[in-house]
Design a protein around this motif. Structure first.
Motif, short mmCIF file in Angstrom:
data_model
loop_
_atom_site.label_atom_id
_atom_site.label_comp_id
_atom_site.label_asym_id
_atom_site.label_seq_id
_atom_site.Cartn_x
_atom_site.Cartn_y
_atom_site.Cartn_z
N VAL A 236 0.83 -1.12 0.02
CA VAL A 236 -0.05 -0.07 -0.07
C VAL A 236 0.72 1.49 -0.12
O VAL A 236 0.16 2.50 -0.45
N TRP A 237 2.07 1.31 0.45
CA TRP A 237 3.07 2.55 0.50
C TRP A 237 3.30 2.90 -0.82
O TRP A 237 3.61 4.09 -1.36
N LEU A 238 3.59 1.99 -2.03
CA LEU A 238 4.15 2.25 -3.11
C LEU A 238 3.43 3.17 -3.95
O LEU A 238 4.02 4.14 -4.55
N PRO A 239 1.99 3.06 -4.31
CA PRO A 239 1.42 4.15 -5.08
C PRO A 239 1.42 5.22 -4.43
O PRO A 239 1.36 6.50 -5.15
N ASP A 240 1.42 5.49 -3.12
CA ASP A 240 1.42 6.82 -2.47
C ASP A 240 2.71 7.50 -2.64
O ASP A 240 3.01 8.71 -2.41
N ALA A 241 3.70 6.72 -2.87
CA ALA A 241 5.06 7.30 -3.15
C ALA A 241 5.26 8.26 -4.43
O ALA A 241 6.34 8.82 -4.53
N MET A 242 4.09 8.33 -4.87
CA MET A 242 4.02 9.33 -6.33
C MET A 242 4.08 10.54 -5.83
O MET A 242 4.14 11.60 -6.65
N GLU A 243 4.13 10.99 -4.53
CA GLU A 243 3.91 12.39 -4.04
C GLU A 243 5.38 12.93 -4.33
O GLU A 243 5.45 14.31 -4.20
N GLY A 244 6.28 12.05 -4.30
CA GLY A 244 7.68 12.78 -4.46
C GLY A 244 7.90 13.19 -5.89
O GLY A 244 7.19 12.94 -6.96
N PRO A 245 9.04 13.95 -6.20
CA PRO A 245 9.41 14.35 -7.61
C PRO A 245 9.28 12.98 -8.53
O PRO A 245 9.87 12.07 -8.22
N THR A 246 8.77 13.15 -9.81
CA THR A 246 8.96 11.99 -10.93
C THR A 246 10.12 11.32 -10.97
O THR A 246 10.09 10.11 -10.96
N PRO A 247 11.38 12.12 -10.96
CA PRO A 247 12.65 11.26 -11.17
C PRO A 247 12.81 10.23 -10.03
O PRO A 247 13.34 9.11 -10.13
N VAL A 248 12.41 10.56 -8.89
CA VAL A 248 12.21 9.74 -7.58
C VAL A 248 11.39 8.68 -7.92
O VAL A 248 11.85 7.33 -7.60
N ALA A 299 -8.20 0.56 -13.76
CA ALA A 299 -9.44 1.73 -13.55
C ALA A 299 -8.57 2.99 -13.17
O ALA A 299 -9.40 3.95 -12.52
N GLN A 300 -7.52 3.25 -12.97
CA GLN A 300 -6.75 4.44 -12.17
C GLN A 300 -6.65 5.36 -13.35
O GLN A 300 -6.38 5.10 -14.46
N ASN A 301 -6.81 6.65 -13.09
CA ASN A 301 -6.85 7.88 -13.94
C ASN A 301 -5.58 8.76 -13.98
O ASN A 301 -5.31 9.79 -14.62
N ASP A 302 -4.65 8.57 -12.67
CA ASP A 302 -3.55 9.48 -12.53
C ASP A 302 -2.44 8.68 -13.18
O ASP A 302 -2.28 7.46 -13.08
N ILE A 303 -1.84 9.45 -14.10
CA ILE A 303 -0.88 8.71 -14.93
C ILE A 303 0.32 8.00 -14.06
O ILE A 303 0.81 6.89 -14.56
N LYS A 304 0.77 8.81 -12.99
CA LYS A 304 1.73 8.00 -12.29
C LYS A 304 1.08 6.79 -11.32
O LYS A 304 1.93 6.06 -11.33
N ARG A 305 -0.12 6.83 -11.01
CA ARG A 305 -0.64 5.59 -10.14
C ARG A 305 -0.83 4.58 -11.25
O ARG A 305 -0.70 3.34 -10.63
N VAL A 306 -1.01 4.96 -12.24
CA VAL A 306 -1.15 3.53 -13.30
C VAL A 306 0.17 3.04 -13.48
O VAL A 306 0.10 1.80 -13.40
N LEU A 307 1.15 3.59 -13.66
CA LEU A 307 2.64 3.10 -13.57
C LEU A 307 3.10 2.47 -12.27
O LEU A 307 3.70 1.53 -11.95
N ALA A 308 2.45 3.01 -11.05
CA ALA A 308 2.61 2.75 -9.86
C ALA A 308 2.05 1.28 -9.59
O ALA A 308 3.01 0.35 -8.91
N TYR A 309 0.93 1.12 -10.01
CA TYR A 309 0.36 -0.40 -9.83
C TYR A 309 0.87 -1.30 -10.83
O TYR A 309 1.25 -2.49 -10.51
N SER A 310 1.42 -0.67 -12.14
CA SER A 310 2.28 -1.69 -12.83
C SER A 310 3.46 -2.06 -12.39
O SER A 310 3.90 -3.45 -12.49
N THR A 311 4.17 -1.21 -11.51
CA THR A 311 5.47 -1.90 -10.97
C THR A 311 4.82 -2.92 -9.86
O THR A 311 5.73 -3.84 -9.72
N VAL A 312 3.81 -2.83 -9.15
CA VAL A 312 3.46 -3.68 -8.24
C VAL A 312 3.39 -5.02 -8.90
O VAL A 312 3.91 -6.18 -8.66
N SER A 313 2.53 -5.09 -9.95
CA SER A 313 2.42 -6.09 -10.81
C SER A 313 3.67 -6.92 -11.27
O SER A 313 3.46 -8.07 -11.33
N GLN A 314 4.30 -5.96 -12.22
CA GLN A 314 5.73 -6.59 -12.48
C GLN A 314 6.48 -7.33 -11.40
O GLN A 314 7.28 -8.13 -11.70
#
Length: 633
Positions: A236-248, A299-314
């Motif tokens: 649950v922590w990883l999608p919320d980690a999108m709050e940092g700068p995108t390169p992070v 179902a996500q609409n935030d571009i970075k959250r889609v990628l975040a859940y993609s990371t969890v899946s991969q």
């Protein structure tokens, strides 16, 4: 080997001493140059390994005796073997490109110098983790990357959401770290050492295959990996980690923190080989996570959250591979994933940078014309993660699916989970591509007029990663004998899993099936979001409960809040009142009140009247005389 660690650390120290005075440009150049030099050192170390016979590819660097206490003898030493060399190339190579990109992305940010210090420290911590020659050095790097993630996720701490996200990542990871620490105690208790060179070769003789001790240690180690690599239920922590700068986000997701758990399980494969039950748990959790996170990303609409859940899946794919014994496939996918996931995150950062902070894909569309380089590089990353031939993800994901089916510890259920995840990956990634870069632009006219491509310092890393996302998979070509250079390089590190001889026809057939599944996912996304715009929303309205379930991420955060966070909060408040106020404060305050009362009583004797003092003296004298008379009588 030590230069790999020295350069990022030197970058931290130089920027601490001079960066704040010299400014953002100086700090960026120092940090990026440090990572470039670390990559060159990693490449030189890799070449030195290649010059050795396969069975002797292990170099150690001893710095000093760290903890010489009784039976606990821990050295500050580092190990370079095929596994750690692969990881150092990924961390420093991809890290260098992310640092370079950051020089453009963070331009003008008032905290840019602090940012580059954190970024170099993050890379140094991850390199410490992967190069550590014993569990304790690894654990130091393990904890340091957790600290750096907290600092970088909450980098813009003036925003409450960023501060909360940093705390959430830190707290959730403490759960996994507690498991890891208990595992280290058990390992030392059994082996009397924490050195990899002692523990791993003696694992079978000391623990025994299928033993309860082996299973417990492996489950605790995997508990630590679950936290760092964001597997269910500690994802649950990883999608919320999108709050940092995108390169992070790119650095966390592609090259550093979340890969630490996969690396640790691979490093301790000799222990996991002793516990079929623990390996089954690893594979099952990986399969469950890849399905759950993939379905949420749909179902996500935030571009970075889609990628975040993609990371969890991969990451779930990587643990699925490790759980069935295909450690080489897991690390291969870790490497290719670093290429295309860094590309995708940096591409999303280019979009966000051009749109002045906009992240909702429903407000985008038609950006291909204004962002041509970002568009085609992002599409390359999407093709790679979807597993389309000849992109990098095709080879690594096929290796995992093949192992999931044919490995003695695999089976049809694991393959079906991986295949379903492949379909969802292709669907949600091209949903993202189509809604962001194709169709009609949803931006206001004035914002469309200001749309521009990112500066060259941001585009060069995108182009380099796009090339790696195309060619990176060919080093693991599985069909031709001797062509799997990646697997051959790593083979001395991992135990043989058995069942490795297979027919080429079978592998070709399975590759074609997985490719067809990925193409089907892209075709469905095209039908929903290009040819029949609005179809996806129509399906959401048709099944509103399912859509809300996915949109709200299966309500896992809400469940944690209701059953863990709030009960702990209420218990803490009760303990505060019962013990802090009712016991500790009451005792301290009561002692003060008693002294005050005694002082008040004594104070009444100090009247200031001589007559009162004379009467008191007379009464005292009379009492003394009575006492002496009674005693003498």
């Amino acid at each position: 080997m030590t230069y790999i660690l020295l350069f990022p650390l030197a970058g931290v120290l130089v920027n601490l001493l001079f960066g704040f005075r010299r400014g953002e440009r100086f700090a960026g150049r120092v940090a990026t140059g440090a990572m470039g030099l670390a990559f060159l050192a990693s490449a030189a170390a890799f070449l030195s390994l290649l010059g050795l016979p396969p069975g002797q590819r292990a170099l150690r660097a001893f710095l000093f005796e760290w903890i010489p206490v009784g039976g606990l003898q821990v050295k500050a030493s580092f190990l370079l073997d095929p596994l750690s060399s692969t990881m150092t190339l990924v961390v420093t190579g991809v890290g260098f490109l992310i640092h370079l990109y950051s020089m453009g992305y963070m331009h003008g940010d008032r905290g840019a110098v602090r940012y580059f210090i954190y970024l170099n420290l993050f890379s140094f911590s991850m390199l410490t983790l992967v190069l550590g020659d014993n569990f304790l050095v690894l654990f130091v790097g393990w904890e340091a990357v957790g600290l750096c993630s907290y600092l970088l996720i909450g980098f813009w701490h003036e925003r409450d959401s960023a501060a909360e996200a940093g705390k959430k990542a830190f707290v959730v990871n403490r759960v996994g770290d507690f498991c890891f620490l208990i595992a280290l105690f058990l390992i030392f208790g059994r082996f009397g050492s924490l050195d990899f060179g002692v523990v791993l070769p003696q694992a079978a003789a000391t623990l025994g295959a299928g033993s309860g001790a082996a299973t417990l240690i492996c489950l605790l180690l995997f508990g630590g990996a679950t936290g760092k690599s964001a597997q269910f239920p500690l994802h649950v922590w990883l999608p919320d980690a999108m709050e940092g700068p995108t390169p992070v986000s790119a650095l966390i997701h592609a090259a550093t923190m979340v890969t630490a758990g996969v690396y640790m399980v691979a490093r301790t494969s000799a222990l996991f080989a002793l516990s079929p039950f623990a390996m089954g748990v690893v594979a099952t959790v990986g399969a469950l996570t890849l399905l759950m996170a993939g379905s949420i990303a749909v179902a996500q609409n935030d571009i970075k959250r889609v990628l975040a859940y993609s990371t969890v899946s991969q990451l779930g794919y990587m643990f699925l591979a490790a759980g069935v014994g295909a450690y080489t496939a897991a690390i291969f996918h870790l490497v290719t994933h670093a290429f295309f996931k860094a590309l995708l995150f940096l591409g999303s950062g280019s979009v966000i940078h051009s749109l002045h902070g906009e992240q909702d894909i429903r407000r985008m569309g038609g950006l291909r014309a204004g962002l041509p380089v970002t568009s085609w590089t992002f599409t390359v990353g999407a093709l790679a993660i979807a597993g389309i031939f000849p992109f990098a993800g095709f080879f690594s994901k096929d290796a995992i699916l093949f192992a999931a089916m044919t490995s003695p510890r695999g089976g049809l259920v694991f393959w079906l989970a991986g295949a379903a995840g492949a379909f969802m990956t292709a669907f949600y990634m091209f949903r993202l591509v189509f809604k962001t870069f194709h169709g009609k632009c949803s931006l206001p006219i004035e914002q469309q007029a200001r749309l521009h491509e990112s500066p060259r310092v941001m585009l060069l890393p995108l182009q380099a990663l796009a090339v790696l996302s195309v060619v990176g998979g060919w080093m693991g070509l599985p069909l031709v004998r001797g062509a799997d250079l990646f697997g051959g390089f790593l083979s001395p590190v991992f135990p043989k899993m058995g069942g490795e001889h297979h027919e080429v026809v079978l592998e070709v057939a399975m590759m074609l099936v997985s490719l067809a599944i990925a193409l089907l996912g892209i075709f469905v996304a095209y039908g929903f979001y290009v040819r029949g715009q609005g179809v996806g929303a129509a399906y959401g309205r048709r099944w509103p409960r399912l859509y809300r379930l996915l949109l709200n991420k299966y309500y896992v955060d809400e469940a944690y809040d209701r059953f863990i966070v709030q009960p702990v909060k209420r218990a803490s408040i009760w303990a505060w009142h019962a013990f802090e106020d009712g016991l500790i404060d009451a005792a301290v305050n009561g002692a003060g009140a008693a002294v005050e009362a005694a002082g008040g009583a004594v104070r009444r004797l100090q009247t200031g009247y001589v007559k009162s003092y004379a009467v008191a003296m007379l009464a005292g004298a009379f009492a003394i005389l009575v006492y002496l008379t009674v005693r003498g009588g």
